[in-house]
Design an enzyme around this catalytic site. Structure first.
Site, short mmCIF file in Angstrom:
data_model
loop_
_atom_site.label_atom_id
_atom_site.label_comp_id
_atom_site.label_asym_id
_atom_site.label_seq_id
_atom_site.Cartn_x
_atom_site.Cartn_y
_atom_site.Cartn_z
N ARG A 65 -28.66 -8.84 10.59
CA ARG A 65 -28.01 -7.56 10.24
C ARG A 65 -27.69 -6.79 11.52
NH1 ARG A 65 -30.99 -3.41 9.52
NH2 ARG A 65 -32.58 -4.45 8.26
N TYR A 117 -4.41 5.24 1.88
CA TYR A 117 -4.82 4.22 0.91
C TYR A 117 -5.67 4.89 -0.18
CZ TYR A 117 -7.87 0.61 -0.98
OH TYR A 117 -8.59 -0.18 -1.82
N ASP A 188 -5.73 4.27 11.01
CA ASP A 188 -5.86 3.06 10.21
C ASP A 188 -4.62 2.20 10.50
OD1 ASP A 188 -5.81 1.11 8.22
OD2 ASP A 188 -6.74 2.40 6.73
N LYS A 213 -6.74 -7.82 5.35
CA LYS A 213 -5.28 -7.92 5.30
C LYS A 213 -4.77 -8.82 6.43
CE LYS A 213 -5.85 -5.16 1.83
NZ LYS A 213 -6.91 -4.26 2.08
C1 LIG Z 1 -4.53 0.82 4.65
C2 LIG Z 1 -5.83 0.37 4.07
N1 LIG Z 1 -6.97 0.80 4.62
C3 LIG Z 1 -8.18 0.44 4.13
C4 LIG Z 1 -8.28 -0.40 3.04
C5 LIG Z 1 -9.64 -0.77 2.50
O1 LIG Z 1 -9.95 -2.07 2.87
P1 LIG Z 1 -10.94 -3.05 2.05
O2 LIG Z 1 -10.23 -3.41 0.79
O3 LIG Z 1 -11.15 -4.19 2.99
O4 LIG Z 1 -12.18 -2.29 1.76
C6 LIG Z 1 -7.11 -0.89 2.44
C7 LIG Z 1 -7.18 -1.78 1.28
O5 LIG Z 1 -6.21 -2.07 0.63
C8 LIG Z 1 -5.86 -0.49 2.98
O6 LIG Z 1 -4.70 -0.91 2.44
#
Ligand SMILES: Cc1ncc(COP(=O)(O)O)c(C=O)c1O
Length: 418
Positions: A65, A117, A188, A213
């Site tokens: 961890r 998001y 992000d 992604k």
């Molecule tokens: C722009 C963006 N940030 C964060 C996330 C969250 O990621 P996760 O699904 O890996 O928790 C997503 C998920 O679709 C996203 O599109």
């Protein structure tokens, strides 16, 4: 894992930060196995590591961890590709967001772009609040920021491009004002990946990714990452990473690292395909508006050219279809190559209707203020052939937009963001 602790001189003929993206993607954090010479690192599944005497582990590891060889290697590669001193990997993009927000003291204030998001919006409005961290959303952060800052403001949260309207933010502009007040800027970068954009180069303090992604890129790992240059941020986030335990498995780190090695190839193909599809959509009478940062008609095209590698638009786009929500749903069911599914950034192309799927949890009024209308369709272009993807979109549009045939003469460009 810090780049300084373990500079990229592993393997011996290693690349250094002067190398270009593809070379770093393949080699950074990819040492040859010192025992067998294996060119690809083994997966280190052991949860614990032997100690020769109390508190004296055989090597640098004690318990998985806290740190693990596969996670360390992956973090080193992310740091190299995001031009950062440090990177940390988490069990998901959402866990990354949660760790950063948890690092703020109670009473802190955050300013965020409006169209984040949906899961980020959920965390900001439903979880952060329970720890007395308040978030103010702004639809035009570059203009509003100076007015929104309070003495409690500790963080600014940017998604550029935003999900799902592909709105861009001039990171440098926001960071300049934020830094005058000692406020950290988080970007992000999930929608573009470090191949297309490096937010730290434009003044951001922390860059975050849903590794799920583009970075992993094969729709088979849920993971997240953050990269940054500050020792203080590293100390705070790595402490929380261990304390909260939201860490990825060794196997997932290994898979994501394998995916990362081809990021530059995938990102280039995805951009080429999205550009072809955006141009085809722009000329279709069945469309109200197309949002794609690679089109010169995008309202922030100047930011695309300033912030993105070679002015690339990335693999994501969205568009408003004529015929309302029903047409949007019909479109997503009529595609033959694109799969109707949430997520993005994989080798396979996907479509979805954000108002009913990824962003369904955001109240309609807020959603529409951010441009997420019921007729919006989000498209993630994979790495199939451009001509096939364009043909698939056009045939699905014909099927989805029923009613009187619309001619080019009647069609308008709606909000002008075609
Ligand atoms: C722009 C963006 N940030 C964060 C996330 C969250 O990621 P996760 O699904 O890996 O928790 C997503 C998920 O679709 C996203 O599109």
């Amino acid at each position: 894992m810090t780049l300084a602790e373990h500079p990229i001189e592993t393997p011996p003929r290693a690349p250094s930060p002067v190398h270009r993206f593809g070379t770093l993607a393949v080699h950074a954090g990819s040492p040859h196995d010192p025992v067998t010479g294996a060119v690809i690192e083994p997966i280190s599944l052991s949860t614990t590591f032997a100690q020769t005497s109390v508190g004296k582990p055989v090597g640098q590891y004690e318990y998985s961890r806290s740190s693990n060889p596969n996670r360390d290697n992956f973090e080193r590669a992310i740091a190299a590709l995001e031009h950062a001193r440090f990177a940390l990997a988490f069990s998901s993009g959402s866990a990354t967001t949660a760790n950063i927000l948890q690092s703020l003291a109670a009473g802190s204030h955050v300013i965020s772009v409006s169209d984040v998001y949906g899961g980020t919006h959920r965390y900001f409005t439903k979880v952060a609040l329970t720890h007395d961290v308040k978030v103010t959303f702004s639809p035009s952060i570059e203009i509003d920021i100076a007015q929104l800052i309070t003495p409690e403001t500790k963080l600014i949260w940017i998604e550029s491009p935003s999900n799902p309207t592909l709105t861009l933010v001039d990171i440098r502009k926001v960071a300049t004002i934020a830094h005058q007040h000692g406020i950290l800027v988080v970007v992000d970068n999930t929608f573009l990946s470090p191949y297309v954009q490096n937010p730290l180069d434009h003044g951001a303090d922390i860059v975050v990714h849903s590794v799920t992604k583009y970075i992993n890129g094969h729709s088979d790992v849920v993971m997240g990452a953050a990269a940054f240059n500050s020792q203080d941020v590293y100390d705070r986030l790595s402490f929380l990473q261990n304390a909260l335990g939201a860490v990825p498995s060794a196997f997932d780190c290994w898979l994501a690292h394998r995916g990362l090695k081809t990021l530059h190839l995938r990102a280039r193909e995805a951009t080429k395909n999205a550009t072809g599809v955006a141009n085809a959509l722009k000329n279709s009478p069945n469309i109200i508006a197309v949002n794609y940062p690679g089109l010169p008609s995008h309202p922030q095209y100047a930011v695309t050219q300033k912030q993105h590698r070679d002015g690339m638009g990335g693999g994501m786009l969205s568009f408003r279809i004529r015929g309302g929500h029903e047409a949007a749903e019909r479109f997503c069911q009529a595609t033959k190559i694109y799969t109707l599914a949430e997520s993005l950034g994989g080798i396979e192309s996907l479509v979805e209707v954000p108002s009913a799927m990824t962003h369904g949890g955001i109240p309609r009024e807020q959603r529409e203020a951010a441009g997420v209308f019921d007729d919006l369709v989000r498209v993630s272009c994979g790495i199939e052939d451009e001509a096939d993807l364009v043909a698939d979109v056009l045939q699905a549009l014909e099927k989805a937009v029923v009613g009187p045939k619309i001619t080019n003469a009647l069609a308008s460009n709606g909000n002008g963001s075609v």
